[in-house]
Design an enzyme around this catalytic site. Sequence first.
Site, PDB file in Angstrom:
ATOM      1  N   HIS A 168      -5.031   8.230   2.978  1.00  0.00           N
ATOM      2  CA  HIS A 168      -5.399   9.649   2.975  1.00  0.00           C
ATOM      3  C   HIS A 168      -6.906   9.833   3.177  1.00  0.00           C
ATOM      4  O   HIS A 168      -7.539  10.631   2.485  1.00  0.00           O
ATOM      5  CB  HIS A 168      -4.954  10.298   1.665  1.00  0.00           C
ATOM      6  CG  HIS A 168      -4.709  11.774   1.747  1.00  0.00           C
ATOM      7  ND1 HIS A 168      -5.722  12.684   1.987  1.00  0.00           N
ATOM      8  CD2 HIS A 168      -3.572  12.509   1.616  1.00  0.00           C
ATOM      9  CE1 HIS A 168      -5.216  13.907   1.974  1.00  0.00           C
ATOM     10  NE2 HIS A 168      -3.911  13.830   1.767  1.00  0.00           N
ATOM     11  N   GLU A 289      -2.715  11.153   8.583  1.00  0.00           N
ATOM     12  CA  GLU A 289      -1.833  10.433   7.667  1.00  0.00           C
ATOM     13  C   GLU A 289      -0.603   9.933   8.419  1.00  0.00           C
ATOM     14  O   GLU A 289       0.397  10.635   8.547  1.00  0.00           O
ATOM     15  CB  GLU A 289      -1.430  11.340   6.504  1.00  0.00           C
ATOM     16  CG  GLU A 289      -2.611  11.958   5.764  1.00  0.00           C
ATOM     17  CD  GLU A 289      -2.204  13.136   4.899  1.00  0.00           C
ATOM     18  OE1 GLU A 289      -1.222  13.012   4.129  1.00  0.00           O
ATOM     19  OE2 GLU A 289      -2.849  14.204   5.019  1.00  0.00           O
TER      20      GLU A 289
END
Length: 324
Positions: A168, A289
């Site tokens: 992330h 992501e």
Amino acid sequence: MELVKLTNSQGMELQVCNYGATLVSLKVPNKDSGLTNVVVGLDNHEQYASQEYQNHQLYLGATIGRYAGRISNGSFNLEGNEFALHHTDGVHLHGGKCGFDKKYWAVEKIGQHRNPFVVLSYESKHLEEDYPGNLKVEVTYQLLESNAVKISYTATTDKTTVVNLTNHSYFNLSGSDTILGQHLKVNSDHHIDVDNKTIPTGKINPSKNTRFDYNDLSEIENSGFAGLDDTFILNKSLKAASLWSKKSGLYMKVFTNQPAIVIYTPEQLPELSYYEHAEFERFPAICFEAQNYPDAPNNETFPSSKLLPGSTYLNETVFDFTLK
């Protein structure tokens, strides 16, 4: 809490913290023969464990698991059994109340020669955050001599479970201020339709001639950009996305073996002490992501997120940097 620093022969530098297997900083040679830190991180790695930081649910550079993204209804069914998950208003997010981003990972191995790397591991016990199976996870961060970072996740289980891991990191190729004015390309013709809780409806929408169409390298414009928190279904190519900053000259290509990429652009970052005192403006960064579809455990038409005993989960993503 440990901090590992890797450096390649080009001067590129990566720092990883074992708390959350977190990418803290990534310094890349820029067009002015200096280094630009291209990911948002905290000034002191020990701050990642602070309640003040965690209250913001930023997941800066963290490893997300067991399931990245959202799961609907606060539960999922697997092999006839229902597993109730921690949720807020029916939405389970990024592995639950205490996901992999809040765990101390073991530093298993460090290689400091050509293409240096660090391997971290974590064992998630059966029914941790109510997920079935004892899950053994490893992540390898490798700094390649070609000025690329390769992030590899592997996982095995002793009971059938669901797995969806990702990193992330928040990228800004200028190092500070904003991503507005930078250029984005996404190798995708479709995105996932969501409801008002950002839960997939099950419908797949075409992106052509919509605000989700980034098939050509396009400027993230100062006016009219509404932000993104969306899942792009990747075309059948390892190359997922690109980002370019005219200011630093850095051009980043994202490659992955995953079927989708969630692109997230927060409008603001909270007032925290960021790495090397970096300051940010509106739309400060962008996340790539790489992962499976959100809510796949509750949607049979999505690619399966099941992991069976004897099988190995693999997520490989490369962030490759050149000058343009």
